[in-house]
Design an enzyme around this catalytic site. Structure first.
Site, PDB file in Angstrom:
ATOM      1  N   GLU A 290      40.721  52.169  46.767  1.00  0.00           N
ATOM      2  CA  GLU A 290      39.963  53.241  46.109  1.00  0.00           C
ATOM      3  C   GLU A 290      38.886  53.781  47.057  1.00  0.00           C
ATOM      4  O   GLU A 290      38.105  52.993  47.601  1.00  0.00           O
ATOM      5  CB  GLU A 290      39.299  52.690  44.839  1.00  0.00           C
ATOM      6  CG  GLU A 290      40.317  52.210  43.809  1.00  0.00           C
ATOM      7  CD  GLU A 290      39.749  51.187  42.831  1.00  0.00           C
ATOM      8  OE1 GLU A 290      38.514  51.093  42.702  1.00  0.00           O
ATOM      9  OE2 GLU A 290      40.553  50.463  42.209  1.00  0.00           O
TER      10      GLU A 290
ATOM     11  N   HIS B 126      28.977  42.997  39.608  1.00  0.00           N
ATOM     12  CA  HIS B 126      29.161  43.558  40.956  1.00  0.00           C
ATOM     13  C   HIS B 126      28.447  42.724  42.012  1.00  0.00           C
ATOM     14  O   HIS B 126      28.127  43.224  43.085  1.00  0.00           O
ATOM     15  CB  HIS B 126      28.638  45.003  41.027  1.00  0.00           C
ATOM     16  CG  HIS B 126      29.442  45.985  40.248  1.00  0.00           C
ATOM     17  ND1 HIS B 126      29.406  46.053  38.880  1.00  0.00           N
ATOM     18  CD2 HIS B 126      30.325  46.949  40.635  1.00  0.00           C
ATOM     19  CE1 HIS B 126      30.219  47.014  38.460  1.00  0.00           C
ATOM     20  NE2 HIS B 126      30.783  47.575  39.502  1.00  0.00           N
TER      21      HIS B 126
ATOM     22  N   ASP C  20      34.409  41.131  42.349  1.00  0.00           N
ATOM     23  CA  ASP C  20      34.434  40.896  40.893  1.00  0.00           C
ATOM     24  C   ASP C  20      35.715  41.472  40.280  1.00  0.00           C
ATOM     25  O   ASP C  20      36.227  40.963  39.292  1.00  0.00           O
ATOM     26  CB  ASP C  20      33.230  41.565  40.234  1.00  0.00           C
ATOM     27  CG  ASP C  20      31.931  41.306  40.976  1.00  0.00           C
ATOM     28  OD1 ASP C  20      31.072  40.603  40.453  1.00  0.00           O
ATOM     29  OD2 ASP C  20      31.787  41.812  42.123  1.00  0.00           O
TER      30      ASP C  20
ATOM     31  N   PHE D 141      35.049  45.784  44.817  1.00  0.00           N
ATOM     32  CA  PHE D 141      34.124  44.658  44.611  1.00  0.00           C
ATOM     33  C   PHE D 141      34.964  43.421  44.286  1.00  0.00           C
ATOM     34  O   PHE D 141      35.929  43.514  43.528  1.00  0.00           O
ATOM     35  CB  PHE D 141      33.186  44.928  43.433  1.00  0.00           C
ATOM     36  CG  PHE D 141      32.081  45.914  43.717  1.00  0.00           C
ATOM     37  CD1 PHE D 141      30.785  45.469  43.996  1.00  0.00           C
ATOM     38  CD2 PHE D 141      32.315  47.277  43.695  1.00  0.00           C
ATOM     39  CE1 PHE D 141      29.759  46.380  44.246  1.00  0.00           C
ATOM     40  CE2 PHE D 141      31.289  48.184  43.951  1.00  0.00           C
ATOM     41  CZ  PHE D 141      30.007  47.742  44.222  1.00  0.00           C
TER      42      PHE D 141
ATOM     43  N   SER E 163      43.273  51.441  39.920  1.00  0.00           N
ATOM     44  CA  SER E 163      44.433  50.715  39.382  1.00  0.00           C
ATOM     45  C   SER E 163      44.630  49.486  40.262  1.00  0.00           C
ATOM     46  O   SER E 163      45.496  49.470  41.135  1.00  0.00           O
ATOM     47  CB  SER E 163      45.695  51.580  39.438  1.00  0.00           C
ATOM     48  OG  SER E 163      45.568  52.760  38.698  1.00  0.00           O
ATOM     49  N   GLU E 164      43.811  48.488  40.062  1.00  0.00           N
ATOM     50  CA  GLU E 164      43.845  47.352  40.984  1.00  0.00           C
ATOM     51  C   GLU E 164      45.185  46.628  40.993  1.00  0.00           C
ATOM     52  O   GLU E 164      45.616  46.110  42.023  1.00  0.00           O
ATOM     53  CB  GLU E 164      42.713  46.368  40.673  1.00  0.00           C
ATOM     54  CG  GLU E 164      41.352  46.786  41.234  1.00  0.00           C
ATOM     55  CD  GLU E 164      40.635  47.812  40.380  1.00  0.00           C
ATOM     56  OE1 GLU E 164      41.113  48.123  39.274  1.00  0.00           O
ATOM     57  OE2 GLU E 164      39.577  48.320  40.821  1.00  0.00           O
TER      58      GLU E 164
END
Lengths: 356, 324
Positions: free
Chosen positions: B29, B129, B85, B83, B59-60
Site C-alpha cells: 500500500e 500502530h 500490527d 504497520f 487488502s493485506e
C-alpha cells in the site's frame, strides 16, 4: 419459548427442498467433439470411482483423519480440466481430490497420501486436505477458507509478468463467498486484470448450513460478480458439457488477456461435508432429487442419445475400475513415512533447524 | 562509505537487489507513488517502474496472497505490510500458508517472499500502530524473522532476506528510521542467523534487538562509568537464532539480560532464557533477567508510552540493582 420457534429455522432438513434445474436439452447439441465427450465421461468415472474407493478405505480405517468427498460434483472438475492446458495453474480447497486427479496427478500417489504412506504425493506430510503437485501445476489444496483465492492471484500475476498465456483456475465452495479474502481477491484480480478464473462450486451447503440461509443474495458467487465488474455466470454444475462450454469461454478470455471471470457452478454433494458428517440436515426429497440428476447419469444418457455404443461406456467404466484397483494396491503397498521425514523440508535447505 | 539514514537504507538495499535480479518485484500500500508512508521506498518506482513496484488496495490478504502465489512460481517478491500490527489481518496467509507450504507438500513448494513491515513504539500512535510483534512471527515454524538496528544491517540483511528461498519477515523499526550510520560502498550481503557483538564486556551480557540495541549500548556506556563491563549483543535475527553467540557471551560474563520491546508473555527473551538455562546453566552466576515491555497494550500519550517500552534508564537501573 422454544416451542414457538419454527423448526425449519434450525432443523434445515425441514426446509423446502432446493431441487436442481432440469438438464438443458439444448446441451446435447453443443458442438463438442465426441473424443472430448468420451474424455469427459472417463474423467467423471475416474473421480467417482476413486472417491468411492477412498470412502471404502475410510470405512476400513485405512484412511485416518478427515476427508471431504466431492461425489456428485464431478462434472465441475472434469469440465474445467478439459478446457485447461498442462501448464495452466489450478488451486483447490480441502475438497480437492477431484481437482488433483483432474490435473493428471497419479491416482496411486494421491490414494497413498490419503492412507498416510511415504509413497504418497506429499510423503504423508500433507494428507487429504493439502494435495499438491507442483510438477502438474496443481498448486495446492488449501484447508482454510479464502486464502487460496488470494494466492491464486499470485500465479496469475506471475504469468502476466512473465508474458506467458498461462491461466489460473481456482476452485472454492459456496461458503467461501462470505469471507473477506474472497472479496479482496476479486477486487485485486479485477484491478490488475489478471488471467484467472474463479470457480464457485455451489453445493448449496456451507458445511452443515444451507448457503441461502446465511447469504444476502441467492447466488453467492454470481450475484457478487457485478461488484467487481465481472459478468454474472451461473452454470449447471451437474452437466459436464455445460461446464466445459463455459470453461472454454472464460479460460480462453483470460488467455487472450481479457482478464478475470467468475463462474458459479450449481451442484450437490451426495454425502456429508466430511467423513464425520452423515448430512442429515438436508431434506431427504432434496437429496433424492439431486441424486436423480447425478452428473454421471446425465452424461451417460447423453452419450447414448448421441449414438455412442453402450459397450464403449462399459469399457470405459471397467478400465477406470482397473485403474482404481491399481491405485489402491500401490497405496496399500506403501510404507508408513520414515520417522526422519517429520524433521525435513521446513526450510529450503531440507532441514528444520532454527538455530546454530 | 556513505552515511545513510535507516529510512534511506531500506530503499537503498531494495534497489541493490532489484538491479541485480530483474525478476524481483514489490507490492504494498502506498509504496510506489507515495514512496511509502514512512518514505522507505522513495525512488524505487521511478527507477524500476510501476510494474515492479506496485501499489495495492488496502487488502493485506490479497497482498500476501499474491506475493506467495507469484513466489511459488519462482518470482521473488517483497511485500510490504504498512504497520506490523496489520500482520494480524493477514496472519492466515503468513502463518498457515507461506510458513507451512514447503513442509506440508513434502518439499515441493518454495516461497521466496520477504514481508517488510514497520514495527515498534515511539511514535505516539497508540495500541494498534505501535506494537512489537516479532514474537508473533518467531513462534511460527517456517518463518524467518529479521530485525536490523543499523542502516548497514538494513542493507545487508535485506539482501540476505531477499536471496533466501524461505519466507522472511523483515521488521523495520519506526523509531530507528531517522537514525544514521555508515554504509560501505559496493554490494553488501549479510547473513541471516548471525548476531553481532557490538560492545565487548566481562560482567554481563545484554541481548537486544532493533530499537533496543542503541538503548542497550547507551546503558552499557553508563554502566561502564560505574565500573560495570557489559557486553552488548545485537541479535539481528530471531530465526535463525545465533545461540552460539549468546551462549559464548554468557560463558564469558556469567550473567544475561534480555532487552525486549515485545510485551512480556512469550517474548523472544523467554526462549533465550530457556536455552541458556538448558545449555549454559553452569556458566551463570545469577538469574537471567528479562527487561521487557509490560504485558499491556502500548498507550498513546508520550509520557505513558515512554514508560512502557524499556528505556535506557530502566536497562541501566535493572542491571545495576540485580548484577550483584
Amino acid at each position: 419459548m422454544s416451542s414457538e420457534i419454527p423448526e425449519e429455522l434450525y432443523d434445515y432438513s425441514k426446509r423446502e427442498p432446493r431441487r436442481p434445474t432440469p438438464t438443458d436439452p439444448e446441451v446435447d447439441g453443443y458442438p463438442i467433439p465426441m473424443d472430448v465427450r468420451r474424455r469427459l465421461y472417463q474423467r467423471q468415472q475416474e473421480l467417482r470411482q476413486f472417491e468411492q474407493r477412498a470412502y471404502d478405505l475410510f470405512m476400513q480405517n485405512l484412511v485416518k483423519g478427515t476427508s471431504h468427498l466431492s461425489l456428485g460434483m464431478e462434472a465441475v472438475s472434469a469440465g474445467f480440466a478439459e478446457a485447461l492446458r498442462p501448464d495452466d495453474y489450478t488451486f483447490a480447497t480441502y475438497r480437492g481430490h477431484a481437482h488433483t486427479l483432474s490435473k493428471g496427478v497419479s491416482p496411486g500417489g494421491v490414494m497413498a497420501e490419503l492412507l498416510g504412506r511415504e509413497n504418497g504425493i506429499l510423503q504423508g506430510k500433507g494428507g487429504s486436505m493439502h494435495l499438491t503437485s507442483v510438477e502438474h501445476n496443481m498448486m495446492g489444496s488449501y484447508a482454510i477458507i479464502g486464502a487460496h483465492l488470494c494466492i491464486a492471484n499470485g500465479t496469475a500475476w506471475s504469468a502476466q509478468m512473465r508474458g506467458t498465456d498461462q491461466v489460473t483456475v481456482v476452485f472454492f465452495g459456496d461458503g467461501t463467498t462470505n469471507i473477506g479474502a474472497f472479496h479482496e481477491a476479486l477486487n485485486f484480480a479485477a484491478i490488475w486484470d489478471l488471467p484467472i478464473v474463479f470457480v464457485c462450486e455451489n453445493n448449496l451447503y456451507m458445511e452443515y448450513t444451507p448457503i441461502d440461509y446465511i447469504t444476502a443474495v441467492e447466488h453467492p458467487a454470481a450475484d457478487r460478480a457485478s461488484a467487481y465488474g465481472l459478468d454474472r455466470i451461473v452454470v449447471d454444475g451437474n452437466d459436464a458439457d455445460a461446464v466445459y462450454q463455459v470453461a472454454t469461454e472464460v479460460v480462453g478470455k483470460a488467455r487472450q488477456g481479457g482478464g478475470p471471470s467468475m463462474v458459479e457452478a450449481v451442484t450437490y454433494r451426495h454425502g456429508g461435508h466430511s467423513r464425520a458428517d452423515p448430512g442429515k440436515y438436508r431434506p431427504p426429497e432434496e437429496i433424492e432429487a439431486w441424486k436423480n440428476q447425478d452428473p454421471i447419469q446425465v452424461y451417460h444418457s447423453r452419450l447414448l442419445r448421441l449414438g455412442l455404443p453402450e459397450q464403449d461406456l462399459i469399457e470405459i467404466q471397467q478400465s477406470v475400475a482397473t485403474m482404481v484397483d491399481e491405485a489402491t494396491e500401490f497405496a496399500k503397498s506403501g510404507q508408513p513415512p520414515s520417522p526422519e521425514l517429520a524433521m525435513t523440508d521446513l526450510w529450503a535447505d531440507g532441514g528444520s533447524s532454527w538455530r546454530n | 562509505m556513505a552515511e545513510l539514514t535507516y529510512r534511506n537504507a531500506v530503499a537503498y538495499g531494495i534497489a541493490q537487489e532489484m538491479r541485480r535480479d530483474p525478476m524481483l518485484v514489490m507490492l504494498g500500500e502506498d509504496i510506489a507513488g507515495a514512496g511509502g508512508v514512512f518514505k522507505t521506498t522513495v525512488g524505487l518506482v521511478e527507477e524500476f517502474g510501476p510494474l515492479r513496484v506496485r501499489d495495492t488496495p488496502i487488502s493485506e490478504q490479497a497482498i500476501l496472497g499474491a506475493a506467495m502465489g507469484a513466489a511459488m512460481t519462482g518470482i521473488p517478491v517483497i511485500a510490504e505490510i504498512m504497520f506490523s500490527d496489520f500482520l494480524a489481518v493477514c496472519f492466515d496467509i503468513l502463518a498457515n500458508e507461506m510458513a507451512k507450504s514447503r513442509y506440508m507438500t513434502g518439499g515441493q513448494m518454495t516461497v521466496p517472499v520477504v514481508v517488510r513491515t514497520a514495527n515498534g513504539a515511539g511514535s505516539r500512535f497508540g495500541a494498534q500502530h505501535s506494537q512489537s510483534v516479532e514474537n508473533w512471527c518467531m513462534m511460527i515454524p517456517g518463518l524467518k524473522v529479521v530485525a536490523p538496528s543499523t542502516p548497514a544491517d538494513v542493507v545487508g540483511l535485506m539482501a540476505a532476506a531477499i536471496r533466501d528461498p524461505d519466507p522472511v519477515v523483515f521488521f523495520e523499526h519506526k523509531s530507528l528510521l531517522a537514525s544514521k550510520g555508515e554504509v560501505p560502498d559496493g554490494e553488501i550481503i549479510d547473513e541471516l542467523g548471525t548476531a553481532k557483538i557490538l560492545r565487548e564486556g566481562t560482567d554481563c551480557t545484554i541481548a537486544a534487538l532493533a530499537y533496543m540495541v542503541p538503548r542497550a549500548l547507551e546503558a552499557a556506556e553508563h554502566l561502564a562509568g560505574d565500573g560495570i563491563s557489559a557486553e552488548v549483543i545485537d541479535l539481528r535475527s530471531l530465526v535463525p537464532l545465533d545461540t552460539k553467540a549468546i551462549l559464548g557471551s554468557v560463558e564469558k560474563t556469567g550473567r544475561l539480560y534480555t532487552v525486549e520491546e515485545n510485551p512480556r508473555l512469550c517474548g523472544w527473551g523467554a526462549e533465550i532464557a530457556s536455552i541458556v538455562a538448558d545449555e549454559g546453566f553452569w556458566n551463570l552466576d545469577g538469574p537471567v533477567v528479562r527487561i521487557t515491555t509490560p504485558h499491556i497494550p502500548i498507550p498513546s500519550a508520550d509520557v505513558l508510552e515512554d514508560l512502557t517500552i524499556p528505556s535506557t534508564q530502566r536497562i541501566y537501573d535493572t542491571i545495576k540493582t540485580t548484577l550483584n
